[in-house]
Write a protein that holds these residues in place. Structure first.
Motif, PDB file in Angstrom:
ATOM      1  N   LEU A  43       0.802  -1.155  -0.032  1.00 32.55           N
ATOM      2  CA  LEU A  43       0.194   0.046  -0.069  1.00 32.55           C
ATOM      3  C   LEU A  43       0.808   1.205  -0.159  1.00 32.55           C
ATOM      4  O   LEU A  43       1.968   1.144   0.598  1.00 32.55           O
TER       5      LEU A  43
ATOM      6  N   SER B 114       0.738   6.358   4.161  1.00 35.44           N
ATOM      7  CA  SER B 114      -0.053   7.510   4.627  1.00 35.44           C
ATOM      8  C   SER B 114      -0.725   7.444   6.067  1.00 35.44           C
ATOM      9  O   SER B 114      -1.164   6.367   6.226  1.00 35.44           O
TER      10      SER B 114
ATOM     11  N   ARG C  93      -3.046   9.303   6.461  1.00 33.33           N
ATOM     12  CA  ARG C  93      -4.450   9.936   6.332  1.00 33.33           C
ATOM     13  C   ARG C  93      -5.254   9.161   5.364  1.00 33.33           C
ATOM     14  O   ARG C  93      -6.288   9.603   4.438  1.00 33.33           O
ATOM     15  N   GLY C  94      -4.716   8.081   4.761  1.00 30.90           N
ATOM     16  CA  GLY C  94      -5.368   7.115   3.678  1.00 30.90           C
ATOM     17  C   GLY C  94      -4.947   7.901   2.257  1.00 30.90           C
ATOM     18  O   GLY C  94      -6.044   7.262   1.299  1.00 30.90           O
ATOM     19  N   ALA C  95      -4.122   8.535   2.107  1.00 27.09           N
ATOM     20  CA  ALA C  95      -4.000   9.209   0.810  1.00 27.09           C
ATOM     21  C   ALA C  95      -3.614   8.110  -0.358  1.00 27.09           C
ATOM     22  O   ALA C  95      -3.038   7.040  -0.106  1.00 27.09           O
ATOM     23  N   ALA C  96      -4.282   8.398  -1.576  1.00 25.17           N
ATOM     24  CA  ALA C  96      -4.146   7.317  -2.605  1.00 25.17           C
ATOM     25  C   ALA C  96      -3.121   7.407  -3.591  1.00 25.17           C
ATOM     26  O   ALA C  96      -2.904   8.713  -3.785  1.00 25.17           O
TER      27      ALA C  96
ATOM     28  N   ILE D  65      -4.936   3.595  -5.666  1.00 24.69           N
ATOM     29  CA  ILE D  65      -4.886   2.622  -4.574  1.00 24.69           C
ATOM     30  C   ILE D  65      -4.498   3.499  -3.292  1.00 24.69           C
ATOM     31  O   ILE D  65      -3.893   4.087  -2.958  1.00 24.69           O
ATOM     32  N   PRO D  66      -5.937   3.168  -2.529  1.00 24.85           N
ATOM     33  CA  PRO D  66      -5.958   3.840  -1.062  1.00 24.85           C
ATOM     34  C   PRO D  66      -4.906   3.547  -0.129  1.00 24.85           C
ATOM     35  O   PRO D  66      -4.182   2.445  -0.108  1.00 24.85           O
ATOM     36  N   GLY D  67      -4.202   4.460   0.303  1.00 25.08           N
ATOM     37  CA  GLY D  67      -2.997   4.137   1.149  1.00 25.08           C
ATOM     38  C   GLY D  67      -3.472   3.705   2.748  1.00 25.08           C
ATOM     39  O   GLY D  67      -4.744   3.670   2.780  1.00 25.08           O
ATOM     40  N   THR D  68      -2.503   3.577   3.486  1.00 25.28           N
ATOM     41  CA  THR D  68      -2.651   3.259   4.781  1.00 25.28           C
ATOM     42  C   THR D  68      -3.528   4.207   5.500  1.00 25.28           C
ATOM     43  O   THR D  68      -3.201   5.658   5.182  1.00 25.28           O
ATOM     44  N   SER D  69      -4.587   3.975   6.511  1.00 25.27           N
ATOM     45  CA  SER D  69      -5.410   5.008   6.905  1.00 25.27           C
ATOM     46  C   SER D  69      -4.810   5.785   8.341  1.00 25.27           C
ATOM     47  O   SER D  69      -5.529   7.039   8.365  1.00 25.27           O
TER      48      SER D  69
END
Length: 294
Positions: A162, A165, A167-170, A174-178
């Motif tokens: 992933l 991040s 903050r979930g930046a994509a 692909i969404p990043g870590t939240s």
């Protein structure tokens, strides 16, 4: 770290590869001790044996709870390929290039490019291999083989591949870590796997998509891993054909870090790298693992 010495096989490889090339790449600017024990001459009363000396271990890194508490509410200021704390080049002006290859894992990324690895071995070219945990689980024997080969060093390519991040930046859809805890999980899950595989924790990390925010990069450093990206995109996610790969590698300058992929045998990476290596060598470049300059 060993510096590869050409063998007859390697010389033949370089000569054969060079023979098929029109010209070399254009040159670029340089920037126990044991104390003797006297024999006992008279019987002595038994004495208690000394307590065992505990093994020396590396200091423990932060726990997940530590990371969550430390970075709760900390807002990132940047997200992308090149943010503060990310290493994109080697700190040297020598004509040295670091080749790095990712193995991403997953349904479309768990192949093994044997031709690429064979080329690196035949030419004695060292490289740093960023393995994702999914790829390791798909190829446990192959991963162990690569770990045992002193030509290579293994690095961390994440647990589920992933973007990193808080903050979930994509990236690339692909969404990043939240959040900080998820960043910790993405790094530490595969960190444990690689430590078991090699006997030592990995020193370098590259996320899936190679995108990060600056807070996530700080968390990686706290855990003990340096985030490493690249300044030469060698195969564009294994989509380049051989000539494109060769041309990309030939743009390397002193201290360049090249990214490629070892998990897509159907791509042009292996053939393109095979053609580029002798050209770069003819231009006075040598190749190094990341740890030789970090």
């Amino acid at each position: 770290m060993r510096s590869p010495v050409p063998t007859d096989g390697r010389r033949a490889f370089l000569l054969l590869a060079a023979a098929g090339l029109a010209s070399a790449c254009a040159p670029s600017a340089a920037p126990p001790h044991e104390r003797a024990q006297a024999p006992t001459r008279t019987p002595a009363a038994p004495t208690a044996s000394a307590p065992p000396v505990p093994p020396v271990t590396a200091p423990a890194g932060p726990t997940r709870e530590d990371v969550v508490a430390r970075y709760a509410g900390v807002a990132p200021a940047a997200f992308g390929l090149d943010v503060p704390g990310v290493v994109n080049r080697l700190p040297t002006r020598e004509r040295v290039v670091a080749l790095t290859f990712d193995a991403c894992g997953g349904a479309r990324g768990s192949g093994y490019d044997a031709a690429l690895i064979d080329t690196l071995r035949a030419s004695g070219t060292p490289a740093t291999l960023f393995l994702n945990q999914r790829w390791i689980l798909a190829h446990p024997d192959r991963a162990a083989e690569l770990a045992a080969d002193p030509l290579f060093e293994l690095a961390n390519h994440g647990t589920t591949h992933l973007p990193l991040s808080v903050r979930g930046a994509a990236a690339y859809g692909i969404p990043g870590t939240s959040d900080p805890g998820a960043v910790f999980d993405e790094i530490s899950g595969n960190r444990r796997a690689l430590t078991e595989l090699t006997g030592a924790p990995p020193r370098f990390f590259r996320s899936g998509t190679a995108h990060y925010d600056d807070v996530a990069v700080r968390i990686a450093g706290d855990i003990g891993e340096t985030v490493v990206n690249f300044d030469v995109n060698g195969d564009a996610g294994a989509t380049f054909g051989p000539r494109q790969v060769t041309a990309a590698l030939c743009t390397a300058t002193p201290g360049s870090i090249v990214i490629g992929h070892l998990n897509q045998p159907g791509g042009g990476t292996a053939a393109g790298v095979a053609a580029a290596l002798p050209r770069l060598a003819a231009d006075g470049f040598r190749f190094a693992r990341l740890s030789e300059h970090r």
